[in-house]
Design a protein around this motif. Structure first.
Motif, PDB file in Angstrom:
ATOM      1  N   LEU A 119       0.587  -1.223   0.081  1.00 45.80           N
ATOM      2  CA  LEU A 119      -0.158  -0.155  -0.027  1.00 45.80           C
ATOM      3  C   LEU A 119       0.743   1.257  -0.148  1.00 45.80           C
ATOM      4  O   LEU A 119       0.546   2.199  -0.851  1.00 45.80           O
ATOM      5  CB  LEU A 119      -0.997  -0.009   1.215  1.00 45.80           C
ATOM      6  CG  LEU A 119      -1.801   1.249   1.391  1.00 45.80           C
ATOM      7  CD1 LEU A 119      -2.783   1.473   0.450  1.00 45.80           C
ATOM      8  CD2 LEU A 119      -2.292   1.286   2.939  1.00 45.80           C
ATOM      9  N   TYR A 120       1.981   1.349   0.854  1.00 48.01           N
ATOM     10  CA  TYR A 120       2.747   2.282   0.962  1.00 48.01           C
ATOM     11  C   TYR A 120       3.836   2.512   0.074  1.00 48.01           C
ATOM     12  O   TYR A 120       4.819   3.310   0.387  1.00 48.01           O
ATOM     13  CB  TYR A 120       3.066   2.542   2.531  1.00 48.01           C
ATOM     14  CG  TYR A 120       1.886   2.966   3.461  1.00 48.01           C
ATOM     15  CD1 TYR A 120       1.247   4.128   3.103  1.00 48.01           C
ATOM     16  CD2 TYR A 120       1.498   2.240   4.353  1.00 48.01           C
ATOM     17  CE1 TYR A 120       0.187   4.567   3.829  1.00 48.01           C
ATOM     18  CE2 TYR A 120       0.398   2.578   5.122  1.00 48.01           C
ATOM     19  CZ  TYR A 120      -0.432   3.860   5.116  1.00 48.01           C
ATOM     20  OH  TYR A 120      -1.210   3.912   5.836  1.00 48.01           O
ATOM     21  N   GLU A 126       5.927  11.358   5.737  1.00 49.53           N
ATOM     22  CA  GLU A 126       4.956  12.371   5.717  1.00 49.53           C
ATOM     23  C   GLU A 126       3.822  11.997   4.732  1.00 49.53           C
ATOM     24  O   GLU A 126       2.635  12.524   5.167  1.00 49.53           O
ATOM     25  CB  GLU A 126       5.716  13.702   5.097  1.00 49.53           C
ATOM     26  CG  GLU A 126       4.945  15.104   5.105  1.00 49.53           C
ATOM     27  CD  GLU A 126       4.243  15.308   6.401  1.00 49.53           C
ATOM     28  OE1 GLU A 126       3.154  15.813   6.349  1.00 49.53           O
ATOM     29  OE2 GLU A 126       4.929  15.130   7.450  1.00 49.53           O
ATOM     30  N   ASP A 127       3.915  11.275   3.480  1.00 48.36           N
ATOM     31  CA  ASP A 127       3.091  11.167   2.814  1.00 48.36           C
ATOM     32  C   ASP A 127       1.928  10.413   3.385  1.00 48.36           C
ATOM     33  O   ASP A 127       0.634  10.249   3.451  1.00 48.36           O
ATOM     34  CB  ASP A 127       3.332  10.267   1.647  1.00 48.36           C
ATOM     35  CG  ASP A 127       4.298  11.097   0.556  1.00 48.36           C
ATOM     36  OD1 ASP A 127       4.112  12.295   0.537  1.00 48.36           O
ATOM     37  OD2 ASP A 127       4.964  10.437  -0.175  1.00 48.36           O
ATOM     38  N   MET A 132      -3.257   9.436   6.141  1.00 46.68           N
ATOM     39  CA  MET A 132      -4.394   9.185   7.217  1.00 46.68           C
ATOM     40  C   MET A 132      -5.012  10.399   7.704  1.00 46.68           C
ATOM     41  O   MET A 132      -6.045  10.082   8.288  1.00 46.68           O
ATOM     42  CB  MET A 132      -3.455   8.518   8.528  1.00 46.68           C
ATOM     43  CG  MET A 132      -2.794   7.104   7.917  1.00 46.68           C
ATOM     44  SD  MET A 132      -4.373   5.872   7.538  1.00 46.68           S
ATOM     45  CE  MET A 132      -5.126   5.696   9.046  1.00 46.68           C
ATOM     46  N   ARG A 133      -4.395  11.622   7.794  1.00 47.34           N
ATOM     47  CA  ARG A 133      -4.924  12.652   8.313  1.00 47.34           C
ATOM     48  C   ARG A 133      -6.302  13.065   7.418  1.00 47.34           C
ATOM     49  O   ARG A 133      -7.120  13.340   7.972  1.00 47.34           O
ATOM     50  CB  ARG A 133      -3.978  13.886   8.433  1.00 47.34           C
ATOM     51  CG  ARG A 133      -4.513  15.270   9.030  1.00 47.34           C
ATOM     52  CD  ARG A 133      -3.565  16.355   8.752  1.00 47.34           C
ATOM     53  NE  ARG A 133      -3.435  16.962   7.647  1.00 47.34           N
ATOM     54  CZ  ARG A 133      -4.490  17.519   6.995  1.00 47.34           C
ATOM     55  NH1 ARG A 133      -5.640  18.183   7.391  1.00 47.34           N
ATOM     56  NH2 ARG A 133      -4.363  17.906   5.699  1.00 47.34           N
TER      57      ARG A 133
END
Length: 142
Positions: A119-120, A126-127, A132-133
């Motif tokens: 996924l990442y 930071e991404d 998530m934010r």
């Protein structure tokens, strides 16, 4: 190229579907053919928490209690979890891992690392935080 800002619900649904299929393949690869991705979420939560009431487990996995009960009942039938009475209150039943599920703890760690790694891929720290934010901000609107 202009970045699309509509269609987010479709993209999140597509991401969920793709991740679900990926987790299903990983479960089969690990020989856990009797489990669905939704079962994995319960097991991973219990690996962290050890034992939870159905109510608390439902909250942790963000599912209705009735859905959680169905999933737990199937995990009981498959031998992955058991219900035991709480030592604090005999009326409260706690869901606990069995030896069978404990023997697969490393498999679930590998699966989780694999899914998150995929996924990442290409994301900076930071991404990840920003994604998530923003997803939490969107979820708060519902």
């Amino acid at each position: 190229m202009k970045l699309r800002t509509n269609g987010i619900v479709f993209q999140v649904a597509e991401l969920r579907d793709n991740a679900y299929e990926h987790v299903s393949r990983e479960l089969r690869r690990l020989g856990l053919n009797d489990l669905a991705p939704s079962h994995g979420l319960i097991l991973i939560t219990l690996y962290r928490e050890k034992a939870l009431s159905l109510k608390d487990l439902s909250i942790r996995i963000n599912k209705k209690k009735s859905s959680t009960t169905e999933l737990v009942d199937k995990l009981i039938r498959l031998g992955y979890v058991e219900k035991t009475a709480s030592s604090d209150d005999q009326r409260v039943k706690l869901v606990r891992l069995t030896q069978k599920s404990l023997s697969h703890k490393d498999d679930f760690k590998e699966l989780s690392d694999n899914v998150n790694g995929r996924l990442y891929q290409g994301f900076t720290a930071e991404d990840k935080r920003e994604l998530m934010r923003l997803l939490n901000k969107a979820l708060a609107n519902y």
